[in-house]
Design a protein around this motif. Structure first.
Motif, PDB file in Angstrom:
ATOM      1  N   ASN A 135       0.839  -1.209   0.000  1.00 44.02           N
ATOM      2  CA  ASN A 135       0.000   0.000   0.000  1.00 44.02           C
ATOM      3  C   ASN A 135       0.872   1.256   0.000  1.00 44.02           C
ATOM      4  OD1 ASN A 135       1.061   0.087   2.567  1.00 44.02           O
ATOM      5  ND2 ASN A 135      -0.900  -0.175   3.630  1.00 44.02           N
ATOM      6  N   ASN A 136       2.164   1.077  -0.385  1.00 45.44           N
ATOM      7  CA  ASN A 136       3.098   2.205  -0.399  1.00 45.44           C
ATOM      8  C   ASN A 136       4.176   1.946  -1.435  1.00 45.44           C
ATOM      9  OD1 ASN A 136       5.728   1.096   1.115  1.00 45.44           O
ATOM     10  ND2 ASN A 136       3.902   0.268   2.142  1.00 45.44           N
ATOM     11  N   ASP A 137       4.960   2.974  -1.728  1.00 50.25           N
ATOM     12  CA  ASP A 137       5.977   2.875  -2.786  1.00 50.25           C
ATOM     13  C   ASP A 137       7.171   2.022  -2.398  1.00 50.25           C
ATOM     14  OD1 ASP A 137       4.546   4.368  -4.525  1.00 50.25           O
ATOM     15  OD2 ASP A 137       6.020   5.979  -4.739  1.00 50.25           O
ATOM     16  N   ASP A 138       7.449   1.886  -1.108  1.00 53.33           N
ATOM     17  CA  ASP A 138       8.706   1.266  -0.703  1.00 53.33           C
ATOM     18  C   ASP A 138       8.835  -0.164  -1.212  1.00 53.33           C
ATOM     19  OD1 ASP A 138      11.171   1.603   1.075  1.00 53.33           O
ATOM     20  OD2 ASP A 138      10.316  -0.255   1.862  1.00 53.33           O
ATOM     21  N   ALA A 139       7.717  -0.879  -1.284  1.00 50.40           N
ATOM     22  CA  ALA A 139       7.794  -2.272  -1.723  1.00 50.40           C
ATOM     23  C   ALA A 139       8.226  -2.391  -3.178  1.00 50.40           C
ATOM     24  CB  ALA A 139       6.447  -2.957  -1.511  1.00 50.40           C
ATOM     25  N   TYR A 140       8.069  -1.306  -3.963  1.00 54.39           N
ATOM     26  CA  TYR A 140       8.526  -1.359  -5.352  1.00 54.39           C
ATOM     27  C   TYR A 140      10.033  -1.547  -5.411  1.00 54.39           C
ATOM     28  CZ  TYR A 140       3.938  -0.014  -7.152  1.00 54.39           C
ATOM     29  OH  TYR A 140       2.610   0.018  -7.488  1.00 54.39           O
ATOM     30  N   ARG A 141      10.761  -1.065  -4.380  1.00 57.70           N
ATOM     31  CA  ARG A 141      12.211  -1.293  -4.349  1.00 57.70           C
ATOM     32  C   ARG A 141      12.494  -2.790  -4.311  1.00 57.70           C
ATOM     33  NH1 ARG A 141      14.601   3.618  -2.906  1.00 57.70           N
ATOM     34  NH2 ARG A 141      13.305   5.018  -1.643  1.00 57.70           N
ATOM     35  N   SER A 159      -2.778  -1.627  -3.347  1.00 49.78           N
ATOM     36  CA  SER A 159      -4.149  -1.329  -2.910  1.00 49.78           C
ATOM     37  C   SER A 159      -4.546   0.114  -3.178  1.00 49.78           C
ATOM     38  CB  SER A 159      -4.308  -1.638  -1.419  1.00 49.78           C
ATOM     39  OG  SER A 159      -3.440  -0.812  -0.642  1.00 49.78           O
ATOM     40  N   ARG A 160      -3.575   0.967  -3.506  1.00 51.65           N
ATOM     41  CA  ARG A 160      -3.889   2.366  -3.787  1.00 51.65           C
ATOM     42  C   ARG A 160      -4.557   2.500  -5.156  1.00 51.65           C
ATOM     43  NH1 ARG A 160       1.991   4.854  -2.847  1.00 51.65           N
ATOM     44  NH2 ARG A 160       2.405   3.048  -4.215  1.00 51.65           N
ATOM     45  N   ALA A 161      -5.493   3.407  -5.238  1.00 50.44           N
ATOM     46  CA  ALA A 161      -6.226   3.583  -6.504  1.00 50.44           C
ATOM     47  C   ALA A 161      -5.308   4.032  -7.626  1.00 50.44           C
ATOM     48  CB  ALA A 161      -7.375   4.589  -6.310  1.00 50.44           C
ATOM     49  N   SER A 162      -4.273   4.798  -7.254  1.00 57.46           N
ATOM     50  CA  SER A 162      -3.334   5.275  -8.263  1.00 57.46           C
ATOM     51  C   SER A 162      -1.926   5.195  -7.705  1.00 57.46           C
ATOM     52  CB  SER A 162      -3.670   6.709  -8.661  1.00 57.46           C
ATOM     53  OG  SER A 162      -2.709   7.222  -9.565  1.00 57.46           O
ATOM     54  N   ALA A 163      -1.066   4.498  -8.383  1.00 59.28           N
ATOM     55  CA  ALA A 163       0.328   4.377  -7.978  1.00 59.28           C
ATOM     56  C   ALA A 163       1.184   5.018  -9.051  1.00 59.28           C
ATOM     57  CB  ALA A 163       0.704   2.905  -7.790  1.00 59.28           C
ATOM     58  N   ARG A 164       1.522   6.298  -8.830  1.00 56.35           N
ATOM     59  CA  ARG A 164       2.313   7.044  -9.798  1.00 56.35           C
ATOM     60  C   ARG A 164       3.537   7.603  -9.093  1.00 56.35           C
ATOM     61  NH1 ARG A 164      -0.257   4.518 -12.531  1.00 56.35           N
ATOM     62  NH2 ARG A 164      -1.691   5.067 -14.233  1.00 56.35           N
ATOM     63  N   GLY A 165       4.651   7.578  -9.779  1.00 53.65           N
ATOM     64  CA  GLY A 165       5.881   8.077  -9.211  1.00 53.65           C
ATOM     65  C   GLY A 165       7.046   7.366  -9.834  1.00 53.65           C
ATOM     66  N   ALA A 166       8.238   7.725  -9.426  1.00 55.44           N
ATOM     67  CA  ALA A 166       9.449   7.191 -10.047  1.00 55.44           C
ATOM     68  C   ALA A 166       9.557   5.681  -9.861  1.00 55.44           C
ATOM     69  CB  ALA A 166      10.668   7.901  -9.465  1.00 55.44           C
ATOM     70  N   ALA A 170       9.344   2.943 -12.785  1.00 58.08           N
ATOM     71  CA  ALA A 170      10.508   2.096 -13.073  1.00 58.08           C
ATOM     72  C   ALA A 170      10.103   0.641 -13.196  1.00 58.08           C
ATOM     73  CB  ALA A 170      11.560   2.282 -11.981  1.00 58.08           C
ATOM     74  N   ALA A 171       9.152   0.211 -12.360  1.00 59.84           N
ATOM     75  CA  ALA A 171       8.692  -1.173 -12.426  1.00 59.84           C
ATOM     76  C   ALA A 171       7.950  -1.441 -13.731  1.00 59.84           C
ATOM     77  CB  ALA A 171       7.786  -1.465 -11.230  1.00 59.84           C
ATOM     78  N   ARG A 172       7.119  -0.508 -14.137  1.00 60.00           N
ATOM     79  CA  ARG A 172       6.384  -0.699 -15.389  1.00 60.00           C
ATOM     80  C   ARG A 172       7.325  -0.746 -16.584  1.00 60.00           C
ATOM     81  NH1 ARG A 172       3.122   3.173 -12.656  1.00 60.00           N
ATOM     82  NH2 ARG A 172       1.115   2.270 -11.941  1.00 60.00           N
ATOM     83  N   GLN A 173       8.375   0.073 -16.541  1.00 58.82           N
ATOM     84  CA  GLN A 173       9.332   0.087 -17.650  1.00 58.82           C
ATOM     85  C   GLN A 173      10.039  -1.249 -17.798  1.00 58.82           C
ATOM     86  OE1 GLN A 173      11.918   3.424 -16.998  1.00 58.82           O
ATOM     87  NE2 GLN A 173      10.269   4.959 -17.278  1.00 58.82           N
ATOM     88  N   ALA A 302      10.707   7.274  -1.898  1.00 55.02           N
ATOM     89  CA  ALA A 302       9.353   6.721  -1.908  1.00 55.02           C
ATOM     90  C   ALA A 302       8.351   7.788  -1.480  1.00 55.02           C
ATOM     91  CB  ALA A 302       9.279   5.524  -0.960  1.00 55.02           C
ATOM     92  N   VAL A 303       7.124   7.675  -2.007  1.00 57.32           N
ATOM     93  CA  VAL A 303       6.078   8.633  -1.645  1.00 57.32           C
ATOM     94  C   VAL A 303       5.120   7.994  -0.653  1.00 57.32           C
ATOM     95  CG1 VAL A 303       6.258   9.884  -3.809  1.00 57.32           C
ATOM     96  CG2 VAL A 303       4.691   7.949  -3.635  1.00 57.32           C
ATOM     97  N   GLY A 304       4.026   8.692  -0.364  1.00 60.06           N
ATOM     98  CA  GLY A 304       3.164   8.369   0.759  1.00 60.06           C
ATOM     99  C   GLY A 304       2.479   7.018   0.717  1.00 60.06           C
ATOM    100  N   ILE A 305       1.769   6.781   1.820  1.00 61.37           N
ATOM    101  CA  ILE A 305       1.083   5.523   2.040  1.00 61.37           C
ATOM    102  C   ILE A 305      -0.416   5.784   2.108  1.00 61.37           C
ATOM    103  CG2 ILE A 305       1.381   5.823   4.538  1.00 61.37           C
ATOM    104  CD1 ILE A 305       1.361   2.833   4.867  1.00 61.37           C
TER     105      ILE A 305
END
Length: 800
Positions: A135-141, A159-166, A170-173, A302-305
């Motif tokens: 539910n936060n950006d940190d797990a993308y690491r 679980s977030r409706a929108s997950a946008r950020g670096a 990077a994961a999508r790329q 990482a951005v917010g939760i």
């Protein structure tokens, strides 16, 4: 610097972060090299600060050799440190929270930070096909790290409706599927996860999607480690921005920094750490170094939760506390049962009561409870954080206080003399005492039998320095003695000694001993060796709590006096040779039975008491401890012509049993004055400790076991202390016990074993034959019940 891990670096060890233009690992190495070069800095790795107490007093446990293959000579496994600091900086980091969904306890479901640590720090792949739930950006690491390590990442469920950020970009790329607005409903698999069911939030009626995997990395956000801050008196407050409890106002000279405050971005951690260190240095009296500036972190933050405390629809085995098997249904049950306090929730469900003390589970549990109650998490509050932060082995607290170090070993002033002259030493309470002095090829029984017989026929000298000694002074001293002893004391004259019996409040015999009156308001009490500290504590309690109006001072002087007992028919002659005044000072007129005199012995100021424990003519000589050996050796030299010999505790025991004198074996915390045949010592004309309860029907029952003497019917028979006394043995094994043997010895005066014991009916059984059974050695001995005084029944020998 106390670092719980083997190497410093914390979260930097599990990621490719960059600081000051280079790898974070290099920055850590340079920082540690600088610290280690400072004379006034100490870096303690493998050290956990587990307690924060008043006045900036902290406790830490250092794991010294736990990581080594085996024991290391002269080093402990762990070491306890007590640290008293002027200022404290708590950079304790944060703990990742799991997600609550069905079957989240399956092997293969791991915290995302742990997965990242395995992959990046230890080069270990926890699985081959992974799904990340967050539910936060940190797990993308973690997803990026797994991909770089060659582990296939099937999907990131966010679980977030929108997950946008670096990080999401990077994961999508990299071609990793990112399922926004989704949640993991359940994990599949029995002994290991093999797939997960994913649902779209807000559309639970839609069919779920099944994704095969053998690894699930979950991250429900991070909880600052506020434990030490809370132990220091601070109260954590809930921060909605980070969905976690963060440190509140400090109550002691401490400050938190970095992730411990909810600042999870590396750049913010570096700035806060720098500022906290500078402020602590200034508060401790050091000047701030203006040339120093915080290091700078480069890279993606990482951005917010957006918290998701429990997946909607997760009803079965959705564990909140995996260690204690507390499921979300248990929290729901607590709510339905009416438990509204977090402390009640903890105790009803055992949430957070395992060894981790809720470090990963508490916030999720409190949030679920708050949701059920329709309250905010801040209103619901949190449980109390108490030390220790992490489990601590009891051995750490004990330290070297084991074996011989558990209690101090006390040695009398004559200890070295005993050892040099062949004494076999034995522990008696906290003291080392000579048991016997073996000559030639003697056995232990032959040695103490010879010593006991020698006291009866000639003269012996024994070290009794271990007896408890209490100096009592004050105008109300006699009132104290009257109240603590069961017998009368007001008639005791100056220069006289009296035997006394103490009871506990419940009427059971506590201790026995003698007290001498040295002056109008000055008394000298002796106690048994084992009860010296207990009697002193008893007196101090009575004076401070029960009778504070009494003007009395009691002081332990056990160590101030070295004491020896001179016993035997030739003892007066020996004393006359060393005492100032010679024969006149040792005569009955100057030193009668139960008399005390302050005289010089061998030129040393001493106190001489005429009293006996052996039944023989005897004197106790109390010399100042630093000159006691001098008096001991002078007395032995003076008695050389009288054939004097030292004797030990075994011979002393044989002599006292022959006379029916009781010790701790009989005064064992269960016996009454009546059991010991001393009921006549209980005064009817005064009040004393234990008087009323000693008169309870059960305490004066005629059928209680009473002290008797025991001799084997066959003179060659063997008696044993602890043997059970029965009427007779039968084949059923249900023979009721009628008593027990409390102490025994071989009597050189009688030529066979004798014993003291307790038998139901006592005196009414004199002359009867019963059985002494010792099951441990499969022994049964026929014994005859006799009076407890075996030798010198009329008591004539002690008069000399």
């Amino acid at each position: 610097l106390a670092e719980s891990e083997p190497v410093p670096g914390g979260a930097l060890l599990r990621g490719p972060e960059t600081i000051d233009g280079g790898p974070a690992a290099g920055w850590v190495e340079r920082a540690m090299a600088e610290l280690n070069a400072l004379e006034n800095a100490r870096v303690m790795t493998r050290t956990t600060v587990f307690g924060y107490y008043d006045n900036n007093n902290l406790a830490a446990v250092e794991r010294v050799t736990d990581h080594m293959a085996g024991p290391v000579p002269h080093l402990p496994r762990q070491r306890l440190h007590v640290i008293r600091a002027r200022r404290v900086v708590l950079a304790t980091g944060a703990i990742e929270r799991p997600m609550v969904f069905e079957n989240n306890d399956r092997p293969g479901v791991m915290l995302a930070g742990a997965v990242r640590t395995y992959a990046n720090r230890f080069a270990v792949a926890p699985g081959r096909h992974a799904v990340v739930f967050t539910n936060n950006d940190d797990a993308y690491r973690t997803a990026l790290g797994l991909h770089a390590a060659g582990v296939a990442v099937a999907a990131i469920v966010d679980s977030r409706a929108s997950a946008r950020g670096a990080l999401p970009d990077a994961a999508r790329q990299l071609g990793i599927e990112c399922l926004e607005g989704h949640a993991m409903l359940r994990a599949e698999g029995k002994l290991q996860v093999n797939a997960v069911q994913v649902i779209r939030l807000g559309a639970q009626s839609a069919p779920s999607r099944r994704i095969e995997c053998d690894l699930v990395a979950v991250s429900g956000g991070w909880s600052p480690t506020v434990h030490l801050h809370s132990q220091a008196g601070g109260r954590p407050v809930f921060d909605e921005a980070v969905a976690a409890f963060v440190p509140g106002k400090s109550r002691q000279a401490e400050a938190s920094a970095g992730s411990a405050t909810g600042a999870f971005a590396l750049a913010a951690c570096l700035v806060q750490g720098h500022e906290a260190g500078c402020q602590a240095a200034e508060a401790a009296g050091f000047a701030r170094q203006s040339s120093l500036s915080p290091s700078k972190a480069q890279g993606v933050e990482a951005v917010g939760i957006e918290p998701l405390w429990i997946v909607p629809g997760a009803t079965r085995k959705a564990f909140v506390d995996i260690q204690d098997d507390v499921a979300s249904s248990d929290v729901d049950l607590a709510h339905r049962e009416g438990y509204v306090s977090v402390e009640h929730l903890k105790r009803f469900t055992t949430l957070g009561m395992g060894t981790d003390q809720g470090k990963t589970s508490n916030v999720n549990g409190l949030a679920i409870m708050a949701g059920l109650q329709g309250r905010s998490i801040a209103q619901t509050g949190t449980t109390t954080f108490r030390p220790p932060y992490a489990p601590v082995a009891l051995g750490v607290f004990a330290g070297r206080e084991i074996g011989k170090h558990y209690q101090p070993v006390r040695r009398s002033p004559m200890h070295d003399w005993h050892v040099a002259h062949g004494a076999t030493m034995v522990e008696a309470g906290l003291w080392m005492r000579p048991r016997y002095y073996v000559r030639g090829g003697e056995s232990s029984r032959e040695a103490y039998s010879r010593e006991a017989a020698h006291v009866r026929s000639a003269v012996g000298l024994i070290d009794v320095s271990t007896l408890g000694k209490i100096d009592i002074q004050g105008p109300d001293s006699i009132d104290l003695l009257e109240r603590v002893y069961a017998n009368h004391w007001r008639s005791l004259a100056v220069g006289k000694v009296r035997y006394g019996l103490m009871l506990r409040e419940d009427g059971v015999v506590f201790d026995d001993g003698t007290t001498a009156r040295l002056g109008e308001h000055h008394y000298f009490m002796t106690t048994t060796t084992s009860n010296a500290a207990k009697v002193l504590a008893h007196l101090e309690f009575l004076l401070q709590v029960v009778w504070p109006e009494l003007k009395v001072q009691v002081t332990s002087v056990t160590e101030q006096w070295g004491t020896m007992a001179l016993a035997g028919p030739r003892s007066r002659a020996v004393l006359a040779r060393v005492i100032e005044g010679g024969d006149a000072a040792a005569a009955d007129a100057a030193l009668p039975h139960l008399g005390v005199a302050s005289v010089r012995v061998a030129g040393v100021p001493c106190r001489v008491f005429r009293m006996t424990f052996s039944g023989e003519l005897a004197y106790e000589i109390a010399a100042p401890a630093d000159r006691a050996l001098e008096v001991w050796e002078a007395t032995l030299a003076a008695g050389r012509d009288a054939d004097i010999a030292p004797y030990g505790t075994e011979a002393m025991g044989a002599l006292r049993i022959e006379k029916g004198h009781v010790t701790g074996a009989e005064i064992d915390g269960r016996t009454t004055a009546g059991d010991l045949g001393m009921e006549r010592l209980l005064s009817e004309k005064k009040d004393f400790v234990g008087r009323r309860l000693a008169r309870r029907p059960g305490m004066v029952d005629a059928n209680r076991p009473r002290l008797v003497g025991l001799v084997p019917v066959d003179p060659k028979g063997r008696l044993r202390a602890g043997a059970q006394l029965v009427e007779s043995l039968n084949a059923t094994g249900t023979t009721p016990m009628i008593g027990h043997v409390s102490s025994m010895t071989y009597s050189p005066a009688l030529g066979h074993d004798i014993a003291l014991g307790f038998v139901a009916g006592g005196d009414t059984r004199l002359g009867q034959t019963i059985q002494a059974a010792f099951p441990l050695a499969n022994e049964v001995t026929a014994v005859r019940v006799v009076a407890p005084v075996f030798y010198d029944v009329k008591g004539e020998r002690f008069r000399g």
